[in-house]
Design a protein around this motif. Structure first.
Motif, PDB file in Angstrom:
ATOM      1  N   LEU A 290       0.090   2.101  -2.806  1.00  0.00           N
ATOM      2  CA  LEU A 290       1.051   1.531  -1.860  1.00  0.00           C
ATOM      3  C   LEU A 290       0.588   0.172  -1.362  1.00  0.00           C
ATOM      4  CD1 LEU A 290       2.240   4.518   0.375  1.00  0.00           C
ATOM      5  CD2 LEU A 290       3.591   3.195  -1.245  1.00  0.00           C
ATOM      6  N   PHE A 291      -0.714   0.037  -1.152  1.00  0.00           N
ATOM      7  CA  PHE A 291      -1.286  -1.212  -0.668  1.00  0.00           C
ATOM      8  C   PHE A 291      -2.503  -1.562  -1.517  1.00  0.00           C
ATOM      9  CE2 PHE A 291       0.714   1.003   2.861  1.00  0.00           C
ATOM     10  CZ  PHE A 291       1.582   0.032   3.336  1.00  0.00           C
ATOM     11  N   THR A 292      -2.626  -2.845  -1.828  1.00  0.00           N
ATOM     12  CA  THR A 292      -3.755  -3.344  -2.597  1.00  0.00           C
ATOM     13  C   THR A 292      -4.316  -4.568  -1.879  1.00  0.00           C
ATOM     14  OG1 THR A 292      -2.468  -4.875  -3.968  1.00  0.00           O
ATOM     15  CG2 THR A 292      -2.596  -2.580  -4.701  1.00  0.00           C
ATOM     16  N   LEU A 293      -5.393  -5.094  -2.417  1.00  0.00           N
ATOM     17  CA  LEU A 293      -5.976  -6.305  -1.833  1.00  0.00           C
ATOM     18  C   LEU A 293      -5.079  -7.516  -2.049  1.00  0.00           C
ATOM     19  CD1 LEU A 293      -9.748  -5.830  -2.788  1.00  0.00           C
ATOM     20  CD2 LEU A 293      -8.607  -5.341  -0.611  1.00  0.00           C
ATOM     21  N   THR A 296       0.637  -8.752   0.547  1.00  0.00           N
ATOM     22  CA  THR A 296       0.794  -9.873   1.473  1.00  0.00           C
ATOM     23  C   THR A 296       0.564  -9.428   2.917  1.00  0.00           C
ATOM     24  OG1 THR A 296       3.166  -9.462   1.729  1.00  0.00           O
ATOM     25  CG2 THR A 296       2.474 -10.922  -0.076  1.00  0.00           C
ATOM     26  N   PRO A 297       0.166 -10.355   3.795  1.00  0.00           N
ATOM     27  CA  PRO A 297      -0.059  -9.999   5.209  1.00  0.00           C
ATOM     28  C   PRO A 297       1.166  -9.398   5.884  1.00  0.00           C
ATOM     29  CG  PRO A 297      -1.039 -12.138   4.712  1.00  0.00           C
ATOM     30  CD  PRO A 297      -0.244 -11.743   3.512  1.00  0.00           C
ATOM     31  N   ASP A 298       2.368  -9.886   5.526  1.00  0.00           N
ATOM     32  CA  ASP A 298       3.579  -9.337   6.141  1.00  0.00           C
ATOM     33  C   ASP A 298       3.757  -7.866   5.796  1.00  0.00           C
ATOM     34  OD1 ASP A 298       4.155 -11.723   7.320  1.00  0.00           O
ATOM     35  OD2 ASP A 298       5.615 -12.356   5.794  1.00  0.00           O
ATOM     36  N   VAL A 299       3.499  -7.517   4.521  1.00  0.00           N
ATOM     37  CA  VAL A 299       3.623  -6.124   4.113  1.00  0.00           C
ATOM     38  C   VAL A 299       2.560  -5.275   4.810  1.00  0.00           C
ATOM     39  CG1 VAL A 299       3.514  -4.543   2.156  1.00  0.00           C
ATOM     40  CG2 VAL A 299       4.665  -6.736   1.910  1.00  0.00           C
ATOM     41  N   TRP A 300       1.353  -5.798   4.920  1.00  0.00           N
ATOM     42  CA  TRP A 300       0.302  -5.077   5.640  1.00  0.00           C
ATOM     43  C   TRP A 300       0.705  -4.839   7.086  1.00  0.00           C
ATOM     44  CZ3 TRP A 300      -3.486  -2.116   4.351  1.00  0.00           C
ATOM     45  CH2 TRP A 300      -4.151  -2.272   3.132  1.00  0.00           C
ATOM     46  N   LEU A 301       1.334  -5.850   7.695  1.00  0.00           N
ATOM     47  CA  LEU A 301       1.694  -5.725   9.107  1.00  0.00           C
ATOM     48  C   LEU A 301       2.779  -4.683   9.319  1.00  0.00           C
ATOM     49  CD1 LEU A 301       1.472  -6.721  12.041  1.00  0.00           C
ATOM     50  CD2 LEU A 301       3.145  -8.494  11.463  1.00  0.00           C
ATOM     51  N   TYR A 302       3.832  -4.731   8.500  1.00  0.00           N
ATOM     52  CA  TYR A 302       4.982  -3.849   8.721  1.00  0.00           C
ATOM     53  C   TYR A 302       4.879  -2.513   7.984  1.00  0.00           C
ATOM     54  CZ  TYR A 302       7.175  -7.937  10.783  1.00  0.00           C
ATOM     55  OH  TYR A 302       7.452  -9.018  11.585  1.00  0.00           O
ATOM     56  N   GLY A 303       4.021  -2.439   6.973  1.00  0.00           N
ATOM     57  CA  GLY A 303       3.858  -1.188   6.257  1.00  0.00           C
ATOM     58  C   GLY A 303       2.488  -0.570   6.392  1.00  0.00           C
ATOM     59  N   GLY A 304       1.464  -1.421   6.433  1.00  0.00           N
ATOM     60  CA  GLY A 304       0.100  -0.898   6.500  1.00  0.00           C
ATOM     61  C   GLY A 304      -0.213  -0.209   7.809  1.00  0.00           C
ATOM     62  N   VAL A 305       0.289  -0.766   8.918  1.00  0.00           N
ATOM     63  CA  VAL A 305       0.023  -0.157  10.227  1.00  0.00           C
ATOM     64  C   VAL A 305       0.675   1.228  10.327  1.00  0.00           C
ATOM     65  CG1 VAL A 305       0.380  -0.384  12.712  1.00  0.00           C
ATOM     66  CG2 VAL A 305      -0.348  -2.370  11.369  1.00  0.00           C
ATOM     67  N   PRO A 306       1.971   1.382   9.977  1.00  0.00           N
ATOM     68  CA  PRO A 306       2.543   2.742   9.996  1.00  0.00           C
ATOM     69  C   PRO A 306       1.829   3.697   9.041  1.00  0.00           C
ATOM     70  CG  PRO A 306       4.288   1.118   9.922  1.00  0.00           C
ATOM     71  CD  PRO A 306       3.008   0.375   9.704  1.00  0.00           C
ATOM     72  N   TYR A 307       1.372   3.193   7.891  1.00  0.00           N
ATOM     73  CA  TYR A 307       0.678   4.067   6.946  1.00  0.00           C
ATOM     74  C   TYR A 307      -0.664   4.529   7.511  1.00  0.00           C
ATOM     75  CZ  TYR A 307      -1.651   5.689   2.701  1.00  0.00           C
ATOM     76  OH  TYR A 307      -2.326   6.448   1.783  1.00  0.00           O
ATOM     77  N   ALA A 308      -1.395   3.610   8.163  1.00  0.00           N
ATOM     78  CA  ALA A 308      -2.661   3.994   8.786  1.00  0.00           C
ATOM     79  C   ALA A 308      -2.423   5.015   9.897  1.00  0.00           C
ATOM     80  CB  ALA A 308      -3.372   2.759   9.341  1.00  0.00           C
ATOM     81  N   LEU A 309      -1.345   4.830  10.660  1.00  0.00           N
ATOM     82  CA  LEU A 309      -0.999   5.810  11.692  1.00  0.00           C
ATOM     83  C   LEU A 309      -0.646   7.149  11.070  1.00  0.00           C
ATOM     84  CD1 LEU A 309      -0.444   6.449  14.684  1.00  0.00           C
ATOM     85  CD2 LEU A 309       1.883   5.589  14.346  1.00  0.00           C
ATOM     86  N   TYR A 310       0.066   7.128   9.944  1.00  0.00           N
ATOM     87  CA  TYR A 310       0.389   8.365   9.226  1.00  0.00           C
ATOM     88  C   TYR A 310      -0.885   9.101   8.826  1.00  0.00           C
ATOM     89  CZ  TYR A 310       1.556  11.299   5.200  1.00  0.00           C
ATOM     90  OH  TYR A 310       1.650  12.353   4.319  1.00  0.00           O
ATOM     91  N   ALA A 338     -10.166   0.490  -3.176  1.00  0.00           N
ATOM     92  CA  ALA A 338     -11.206   0.308  -4.188  1.00  0.00           C
ATOM     93  C   ALA A 338     -10.724   0.764  -5.561  1.00  0.00           C
ATOM     94  CB  ALA A 338     -12.466   1.062  -3.781  1.00  0.00           C
ATOM     95  N   LEU A 339      -9.983   1.874  -5.608  1.00  0.00           N
ATOM     96  CA  LEU A 339      -9.503   2.382  -6.895  1.00  0.00           C
ATOM     97  C   LEU A 339      -8.434   1.468  -7.486  1.00  0.00           C
ATOM     98  CD1 LEU A 339      -9.808   4.595  -8.960  1.00  0.00           C
ATOM     99  CD2 LEU A 339      -8.142   5.970  -7.698  1.00  0.00           C
ATOM    100  N   THR A 340      -7.551   0.920  -6.642  1.00  0.00           N
ATOM    101  CA  THR A 340      -6.549  -0.023  -7.163  1.00  0.00           C
ATOM    102  C   THR A 340      -7.207  -1.302  -7.662  1.00  0.00           C
ATOM    103  OG1 THR A 340      -6.188  -0.900  -4.918  1.00  0.00           O
ATOM    104  CG2 THR A 340      -4.724   0.874  -5.669  1.00  0.00           C
ATOM    105  N   LEU A 341      -8.355  -1.666  -7.092  1.00  0.00           N
ATOM    106  CA  LEU A 341      -9.083  -2.833  -7.583  1.00  0.00           C
ATOM    107  C   LEU A 341      -9.753  -2.534  -8.922  1.00  0.00           C
ATOM    108  CD1 LEU A 341     -10.009  -5.740  -6.942  1.00  0.00           C
ATOM    109  CD2 LEU A 341     -12.025  -4.751  -5.827  1.00  0.00           C
ATOM    110  N   ALA A 342     -10.291  -1.319  -9.064  1.00  0.00           N
ATOM    111  CA  ALA A 342     -10.961  -0.937 -10.313  1.00  0.00           C
ATOM    112  C   ALA A 342      -9.962  -0.654 -11.431  1.00  0.00           C
ATOM    113  CB  ALA A 342     -11.844   0.285 -10.065  1.00  0.00           C
TER     114      ALA A 342
END
Length: 401
Positions: A290-293, A296-310, A338-342
């Motif tokens: 769902l998220f990789t390195l 984009t910052p916008d996706v991290w902001l609007y999607g990453g925060v809810p995912y971390a809360l999940y 790390a796995l998406t990077l590898a």
């Protein structure tokens, strides 16, 4: 130390008389109980039949571009074709639930008849139901009873699902059957798939290992449907979804049927440790990619925060403290990155995240202990490991692609 004098106790006949009124909800009459179960079954039969007609004809019940505007009632032949999906599919679900019910009654454990759960939107891509459940009304007192009641449902359903698939494979329509649903494909002839799906569009139903084995053993290769057209073959669709629901129930987590089976095999302590590991791995796979390195910052902001809360919410039931929960959630997120990077392009199945939430907040990740923790007999142990092998044969990590 001297003892203090105690007051004289009153004579027995001097105690005040207190009357207690018991306020209990009376049991509803049987006709009402049976009527509710029958009504839910009939509604679910209707919704699954309509859903089957949608899949077979490729036409939604409502116009998706015009709100709830009817596209036209299905014709009588189309409804009959929808029954070719709903009857075998509901048949497997019914046998599954009555496997639980009859085994519970065998052990004199009170249980309800199946509650069917209808679901139909009329906007395509539904199967008309969320399944069926029974409610156990008594406590279960032994590992053997947990094991037998949990195993009876998926075993009974599996023994019906396999003949359904065999019938579907041995009664395939001619190869040009798909032209009845997609007449525009006829101009391409037998090579229509090379032209229609050149860009990979369309939904594909994943075929688990057991489905592929039965297909190889019983089907005429010249009549096999293209993977993108499988949903237009009602009996095959019913059998494939029956395998999916069987595997879903056999997940060895918490109080699912597979959890009851593995708890019976391993006991309270060993199973609950393993169940937590399976659950964390399940969520790890669901959110993988769902998220990789490179996100984009916008996706991290609007999607990453809810995912971390999940992750924090679902893992709160796994470990005892909030600090450990936070560490576990961050560790899973870091391992996913790390796995998406590898392995660039690796992707899990986000649809499982909803089921992961249901497991954590409602169904439970851990299994309660039974007063009688005596190990199972050798025969039951063999049957338990066979059921876990059936889970592997029926499970597909990404059933809908």
């Amino acid at each position: 130390m001297p003892s203090l004098p105690l007051p004289d106790a009153p004579a027995p006949d001097t105690f005040p008389e207190i009357e207690f009124d018991r306020y209990e909800r009376p049991e509803p009459p049987r006709w009402r109980v049976y009527g509710l179960h029958l009504l839910l079954f009939v509604i679910t039969l209707v919704t699954t039949t309509l859903a089957g007609a949608e899949w077979i004809t490729g036409r939604p019940f409502f116009d998706q571009g015009q709100g709830f505007r009817l596209t036209g009632w299905f014709s009588h032949p189309e409804i009959l074709r929808g029954l070719w999906f709903s009857l075998p599919f509901l048949g497997v679900l019914t046998v599954h639930e009555f496997g639980h019910y009859l085994t519970a009654r065998h052990y004199k454990v009170r249980a309800t008849l199946p509650y069917y759960i209808p679901f139909f939107t009329g906007f395509f891509n539904t199967i008309g139901t969320f399944g069926a459940v029974i409610r156990i009304k008594d406590r279960i007192f032994s590992r053997k009873e947990f094991f037998d009641i949990g195993l009876a449902g998926p075993l009974a359903g599996f023994l019906v699902a396999v003949p359904v698939l065999i019938y579907g494979f041995t009664h395939l329509p001619p190869w040009d059957y798909v032209f009845q649903i997609h007449p525009e494909y006829r101009v391409f002839g037998a090579d229509y798939a090379q032209h229609v799906y050149s860009q990979g569009e369309g939904m594909v139903l994943s075929r688990p290992l057991l489905y592929q084995l039965l297909e190889h053993w019983f089907a005429d290769p010249a009549r096999l449907p293209h993977p993108n057209e499988l949903m237009h073959y009602p009996v095959l669709l019913a059998g494939l979804l029956a395998l999916f629901f069987t595997a879903l129930n056999l997940l060895p987590i918490g109080q699912l049927d597979g959890g009851h089976i593995l708890y019976g095999l391993l006991g309270f302590r060993r199973f609950n440790r393993l169940s937590a590991v399976f659950y964390v791995g399940f969520v790890f796979y669901a959110g993988l990619g769902l998220f990789t390195l490179q996100t984009t910052p916008d996706v991290w902001l609007y999607g990453g925060v809810p995912y971390a809360l999940y992750l924090f919410v679902v893992f709160r039931r796994v470990v005892p403290t909030g600090r450990r929960t936070l560490l576990l959630a961050l560790s899973v997120l870091a391992a996913q990155l790390a796995l998406t990077l590898a392995v660039p392009g690796i992707f899990g199945n986000p649809g499982w995240l909803v089921f992961g939430l249901l497991l954590s907040r409602f169904m439970g990740i851990f299994h309660p202990p039974a007063p009688d923790e005596r190990p199972l007999s050798p025969g039951r142990k063999v049957l338990g490991w066979i059921m876990l092998a059936i889970f592997v044969l029926c499970f597909s990590p990404s059933p809908f692609q």
